[in-house]
Design a protein around this motif. Structure first.
Motif, PDB file in Angstrom:
ATOM      1  N   SER A  77       2.006   3.159  -3.012  1.00 29.22           N
ATOM      2  CA  SER A  77       2.037   2.518  -4.331  1.00 29.22           C
ATOM      3  C   SER A  77       0.843   1.593  -4.518  1.00 29.22           C
ATOM      4  O   SER A  77       0.199   1.593  -5.581  1.00 29.22           O
ATOM      5  CB  SER A  77       3.347   1.733  -4.497  1.00 29.22           C
ATOM      6  OG  SER A  77       4.464   2.589  -4.441  1.00 29.22           O
ATOM      7  N   ALA A  78       0.529   0.798  -3.486  1.00 20.94           N
ATOM      8  CA  ALA A  78      -0.617  -0.116  -3.582  1.00 20.94           C
ATOM      9  C   ALA A  78      -1.927   0.654  -3.747  1.00 20.94           C
ATOM     10  O   ALA A  78      -2.776   0.294  -4.577  1.00 20.94           O
ATOM     11  CB  ALA A  78      -0.674  -1.007  -2.344  1.00 20.94           C
ATOM     12  N   LEU A  79      -2.095   1.723  -2.970  1.00 25.45           N
ATOM     13  CA  LEU A  79      -3.323   2.509  -3.060  1.00 25.45           C
ATOM     14  C   LEU A  79      -3.427   3.221  -4.402  1.00 25.45           C
ATOM     15  O   LEU A  79      -4.519   3.298  -4.995  1.00 25.45           O
ATOM     16  CB  LEU A  79      -3.385   3.522  -1.917  1.00 25.45           C
ATOM     17  CG  LEU A  79      -3.495   2.945  -0.497  1.00 25.45           C
ATOM     18  CD1 LEU A  79      -3.559   4.071   0.532  1.00 25.45           C
ATOM     19  CD2 LEU A  79      -4.721   2.050  -0.363  1.00 25.45           C
ATOM     20  N   LYS A  80      -2.309   3.727  -4.913  1.00 19.69           N
ATOM     21  CA  LYS A  80      -2.333   4.415  -6.202  1.00 19.69           C
ATOM     22  C   LYS A  80      -2.745   3.483  -7.327  1.00 19.69           C
ATOM     23  O   LYS A  80      -3.600   3.826  -8.161  1.00 19.69           O
ATOM     24  CB  LYS A  80      -0.958   5.024  -6.505  1.00 19.69           C
ATOM     25  CG  LYS A  80      -0.598   6.238  -5.679  1.00 19.69           C
ATOM     26  CD  LYS A  80       0.830   6.685  -6.003  1.00 19.69           C
ATOM     27  CE  LYS A  80       1.335   7.701  -5.007  1.00 19.69           C
ATOM     28  NZ  LYS A  80       2.738   8.092  -5.255  1.00 19.69           N
ATOM     29  N   VAL A  81      -2.134   2.314  -7.373  1.00 20.58           N
ATOM     30  CA  VAL A  81      -2.464   1.360  -8.446  1.00 20.58           C
ATOM     31  C   VAL A  81      -3.933   0.964  -8.357  1.00 20.58           C
ATOM     32  O   VAL A  81      -4.628   0.873  -9.383  1.00 20.58           O
ATOM     33  CB  VAL A  81      -1.550   0.116  -8.356  1.00 20.58           C
ATOM     34  CG1 VAL A  81      -2.007  -0.954  -9.346  1.00 20.58           C
ATOM     35  CG2 VAL A  81      -0.104   0.500  -8.635  1.00 20.58           C
ATOM     36  N   LEU A 116      -8.036  12.128  -9.721  1.00 21.68           N
ATOM     37  CA  LEU A 116      -7.129  11.012  -9.451  1.00 21.68           C
ATOM     38  C   LEU A 116      -5.739  11.525  -9.066  1.00 21.68           C
ATOM     39  O   LEU A 116      -5.079  10.947  -8.186  1.00 21.68           O
ATOM     40  CB  LEU A 116      -7.023  10.102 -10.679  1.00 21.68           C
ATOM     41  CG  LEU A 116      -8.199   9.151 -10.929  1.00 21.68           C
ATOM     42  CD1 LEU A 116      -8.062   8.487 -12.291  1.00 21.68           C
ATOM     43  CD2 LEU A 116      -8.287   8.092  -9.835  1.00 21.68           C
ATOM     44  N   LEU A 117      -5.303  12.611  -9.704  1.00 22.28           N
ATOM     45  CA  LEU A 117      -4.025  13.212  -9.343  1.00 22.28           C
ATOM     46  C   LEU A 117      -4.033  13.678  -7.895  1.00 22.28           C
ATOM     47  O   LEU A 117      -3.072  13.449  -7.135  1.00 22.28           O
ATOM     48  CB  LEU A 117      -3.722  14.384 -10.288  1.00 22.28           C
ATOM     49  CG  LEU A 117      -2.480  15.219  -9.979  1.00 22.28           C
ATOM     50  CD1 LEU A 117      -1.223  14.353 -10.048  1.00 22.28           C
ATOM     51  CD2 LEU A 117      -2.371  16.396 -10.952  1.00 22.28           C
ATOM     52  N   GLY A 118      -5.132  14.330  -7.486  1.00 20.65           N
ATOM     53  CA  GLY A 118      -5.244  14.756  -6.093  1.00 20.65           C
ATOM     54  C   GLY A 118      -5.225  13.581  -5.127  1.00 20.65           C
ATOM     55  O   GLY A 118      -4.604  13.650  -4.063  1.00 20.65           O
ATOM     56  N   MET A 119      -5.890  12.489  -5.505  1.00 23.41           N
ATOM     57  CA  MET A 119      -5.887  11.295  -4.653  1.00 23.41           C
ATOM     58  C   MET A 119      -4.482  10.728  -4.503  1.00 23.41           C
ATOM     59  O   MET A 119      -4.079  10.302  -3.411  1.00 23.41           O
ATOM     60  CB  MET A 119      -6.805  10.229  -5.251  1.00 23.41           C
ATOM     61  CG  MET A 119      -8.258  10.606  -5.347  1.00 23.41           C
ATOM     62  SD  MET A 119      -9.214   9.307  -6.164  1.00 23.41           S
ATOM     63  CE  MET A 119     -10.567  10.264  -6.857  1.00 23.41           C
ATOM     64  N   MET A 120      -3.718  10.710  -5.593  1.00 21.84           N
ATOM     65  CA  MET A 120      -2.363  10.176  -5.544  1.00 21.84           C
ATOM     66  C   MET A 120      -1.468  11.031  -4.657  1.00 21.84           C
ATOM     67  O   MET A 120      -0.657  10.526  -3.878  1.00 21.84           O
ATOM     68  CB  MET A 120      -1.792  10.076  -6.956  1.00 21.84           C
ATOM     69  CG  MET A 120      -2.497   9.043  -7.826  1.00 21.84           C
ATOM     70  SD  MET A 120      -1.932   9.053  -9.540  1.00 21.84           S
ATOM     71  CE  MET A 120      -0.243   8.475  -9.352  1.00 21.84           C
ATOM     72  N   VAL A 121      -1.609  12.353  -4.761  1.00 19.03           N
ATOM     73  CA  VAL A 121      -0.843  13.258  -3.894  1.00 19.03           C
ATOM     74  C   VAL A 121      -1.243  13.041  -2.433  1.00 19.03           C
ATOM     75  O   VAL A 121      -0.396  13.019  -1.533  1.00 19.03           O
ATOM     76  CB  VAL A 121      -1.074  14.723  -4.310  1.00 19.03           C
ATOM     77  CG1 VAL A 121      -0.450  15.681  -3.301  1.00 19.03           C
ATOM     78  CG2 VAL A 121      -0.507  14.989  -5.700  1.00 19.03           C
ATOM     79  N   LEU A 122      -2.538  12.831  -2.200  1.00 23.95           N
ATOM     80  CA  LEU A 122      -3.050  12.676  -0.845  1.00 23.95           C
ATOM     81  C   LEU A 122      -2.455  11.457  -0.147  1.00 23.95           C
ATOM     82  O   LEU A 122      -2.039  11.533   1.011  1.00 23.95           O
ATOM     83  CB  LEU A 122      -4.577  12.567  -0.906  1.00 23.95           C
ATOM     84  CG  LEU A 122      -5.350  12.506   0.405  1.00 23.95           C
ATOM     85  CD1 LEU A 122      -5.023  13.696   1.285  1.00 23.95           C
ATOM     86  CD2 LEU A 122      -6.841  12.437   0.132  1.00 23.95           C
ATOM     87  N   VAL A 123      -2.411  10.324  -0.841  1.00 20.71           N
ATOM     88  CA  VAL A 123      -1.924   9.105  -0.183  1.00 20.71           C
ATOM     89  C   VAL A 123      -0.405   9.081  -0.054  1.00 20.71           C
ATOM     90  O   VAL A 123       0.140   8.243   0.677  1.00 20.71           O
ATOM     91  CB  VAL A 123      -2.409   7.839  -0.923  1.00 20.71           C
ATOM     92  CG1 VAL A 123      -3.923   7.786  -0.961  1.00 20.71           C
ATOM     93  CG2 VAL A 123      -1.840   7.747  -2.327  1.00 20.71           C
ATOM     94  N   SER A 124       0.300   9.994  -0.760  1.00 15.38           N
ATOM     95  CA  SER A 124       1.756  10.067  -0.647  1.00 15.38           C
ATOM     96  C   SER A 124       2.218  11.234   0.213  1.00 15.38           C
ATOM     97  O   SER A 124       3.407  11.535   0.264  1.00 15.38           O
ATOM     98  CB  SER A 124       2.393  10.191  -2.041  1.00 15.38           C
ATOM     99  OG  SER A 124       2.497   8.929  -2.661  1.00 15.38           O
ATOM    100  N   ALA A 125       1.283  11.884   0.883  1.00 14.97           N
ATOM    101  CA  ALA A 125       1.632  13.074   1.658  1.00 14.97           C
ATOM    102  C   ALA A 125       2.478  12.711   2.873  1.00 14.97           C
ATOM    103  O   ALA A 125       2.170  11.771   3.599  1.00 14.97           O
ATOM    104  CB  ALA A 125       0.367  13.799   2.105  1.00 14.97           C
ATOM    105  N   LYS A 250     -12.890   7.026  -1.702  1.00 11.38           N
ATOM    106  CA  LYS A 250     -12.933   6.378  -0.391  1.00 11.38           C
ATOM    107  C   LYS A 250     -11.564   5.784  -0.044  1.00 11.38           C
ATOM    108  O   LYS A 250     -11.128   5.820   1.111  1.00 11.38           O
ATOM    109  CB  LYS A 250     -13.993   5.271  -0.374  1.00 11.38           C
ATOM    110  CG  LYS A 250     -15.393   5.740  -0.742  1.00 11.38           C
ATOM    111  CD  LYS A 250     -15.856   6.869   0.134  1.00 11.38           C
ATOM    112  CE  LYS A 250     -17.249   7.332  -0.260  1.00 11.38           C
ATOM    113  NZ  LYS A 250     -17.650   8.569   0.445  1.00 11.38           N
ATOM    114  N   ILE A 251     -10.900   5.228  -1.050  1.00  9.24           N
ATOM    115  CA  ILE A 251      -9.558   4.687  -0.824  1.00  9.24           C
ATOM    116  C   ILE A 251      -8.591   5.820  -0.494  1.00  9.24           C
ATOM    117  O   ILE A 251      -7.732   5.685   0.389  1.00  9.24           O
ATOM    118  CB  ILE A 251      -9.097   3.900  -2.068  1.00  9.24           C
ATOM    119  CG1 ILE A 251     -10.033   2.715  -2.318  1.00  9.24           C
ATOM    120  CG2 ILE A 251      -7.656   3.419  -1.903  1.00  9.24           C
ATOM    121  CD1 ILE A 251      -9.699   1.917  -3.557  1.00  9.24           C
ATOM    122  N   ALA A 252      -8.727   6.953  -1.197  1.00 12.87           N
ATOM    123  CA  ALA A 252      -7.867   8.101  -0.916  1.00 12.87           C
ATOM    124  C   ALA A 252      -8.098   8.624   0.494  1.00 12.87           C
ATOM    125  O   ALA A 252      -7.146   8.996   1.198  1.00 12.87           O
ATOM    126  CB  ALA A 252      -8.125   9.203  -1.944  1.00 12.87           C
TER     127      ALA A 252
END
Length: 377
Positions: A77-81, A116-125, A250-252
């Protein structure tokens, strides 16, 4: 129906962003150049709405969905925001740049949203397959963004290098995942983590899989010796694209590193810490030294990225919650710094001129003291 709703609930922000991105794509196709700003405005609304949903859904305990392959927790959640916030300001800067240089096209915003959608999926994998899907969705959009300036030979060359090397790194990551699956019999990260703890460090196939996975992670972050694409892509892309590539992804990539190395292969931290230590030393040394000789500021910031990845690895080497938290704080701070740096390049540019050479900043303190002060920070 009672079973389906809880399964997809943890991915509500991702589903919202996907639907809104598809809406922006359809609107952009039909509105034409006359209402081009509508694409930008809808993209910003999409990011804000998704960020608000992410904030309202911050869970006290991790939420698992999609048969254990997707997790929403405090980290994700923190990384996504943060990524959505950076994406918002990246679009804000890009709008000015694209209009000034007469390159305003809706594809930039649409590709940015899907990335951005791919990044969000990546950090929640919570599965290696979900990691790969999120990584590829993010990366393919970035390849296309680099190639948006079709009349530029430099941009085309940068896009080709990025695509070929990115495909090679993705193949290595996938091969590492297949080796780990062969040993553990699972691709779900929590199950893999438990089985790796039982197998221990003596399994050579497992160590080989770890090496290939680490190569994929190092490439996405731009660590030495997998850094060849960074300066070329930073310099060859338009500044609006460089700004996007140099910040949120980079965050992702940090989120991917946490999921794979800590959640999945945490029992092998003694091994991957040694590997990261070597990459950290090489990245800090080569990134800082080579940056000194650069004349193009975007290329210099590319080597700066390589050096900062070395500092990022220092927190990971500790293999403690405090070390991971320090690395997370560092990468977020770096992304905000890069956002401001590339934003200054955009702010100082004008029609048919990009202030991307260090010589272009001569006399800035006399002519624009405020801009010079911000650049110094």
């Amino acid at each position: 129906m009672n079973f389906v709703v809880p399964e997809i609930a943890p991915a509500a922000p991702e589903l919202m962003l996907m639907l809104l991105a598809c809406l922006v794509l359809v609107v952009d196709v039909y509105v034409g150049n006359k209402y081009r700003d509508l694409t930008y405005q809808l993209s910003q609304v999409s990011i804000v709405a998704t960020a608000v949903l992410c904030i309202t859904m911050i869970p006290a305990e991790p939420l698992i969905g999609f048969s254990g392959t997707f997790v929403t927790d405090l980290l994700s959640s923190a990384l996504k925001v943060t990524m959505l916030l950076i994406g918002y300001y990246a679009f804000f800067y890009a709008r000015t740049y694209l209009n000034v240089h007469r390159e305003s096209r809706g594809e930039y915003y649409v590709l940015g949203l899907f990335s951005l959608l791919g990044m969000m999926v990546l950090v929640s994998a919570n599965s290696m397959l979900t990691v790969y899907l999120g990584l590829e969705l993010m990366s393919l959009c970035l390849y296309a963004m680099v190639a948006l300036r079709r009349d530029s030979a430099t941009a085309s060359e940068a896009a080709m290098k990025y695509f070929v090397l990115g495909a090679l790194a993705s193949g290595m990551l996938l091969y590492g995942i297949s080796l780990i699956y062969g040993v553990t019999g699972s691709i779900q990260l929590d199950i893999v983590g438990a089985k790796v703890g039982v197998l221990g460090r003596d399994n050579l196939v497992l160590i080989l899989g770890l090496i290939f996975v680490l190569v994929g992670v190092a490439f996405k972050l731009g660590a030495v010796p997998f850094h060849m694409w960074v300066p070329d892509v930073y310099q060859g892309s338009s500044t609006a694209v460089t700004l996007f590539i140099g910040t949120a992804p980079k965050i992702a990539a940090f989120g991917m590193m946490i999921r794979l190395l800590v959640d999945g292969l945490g029992a092998l931290n003694a091994d991957w810490s040694q590997m990261l230590a070597i990459l950290a030393v090489l990245s800090m040394a080569i990134g800082n030294v080579v940056a000194l000789s650069q004349r193009n500021i975007k290329r210099m910031l590319g080597y700066s990225t390589i050096a900062h990845v070395g500092f990022l690895f220092l927190g990971m080497i500790a293999a403690t919650p405090g070390g991971y938290a320090a690395s997370m704080f560092y990468i977020i701070t770096y992304a905000l710094m890069a956002l401001g740096s590339f934003g200054m390049i955009i702010a100082l540019g004008r029609k048919d001129f990009e202030a991307d050479n260090i010589d272009d900043f001569k006399g800035l303190g006399r002519e624009h003291p405020w801009f010079a002060f911000l650049t110094m920070i």
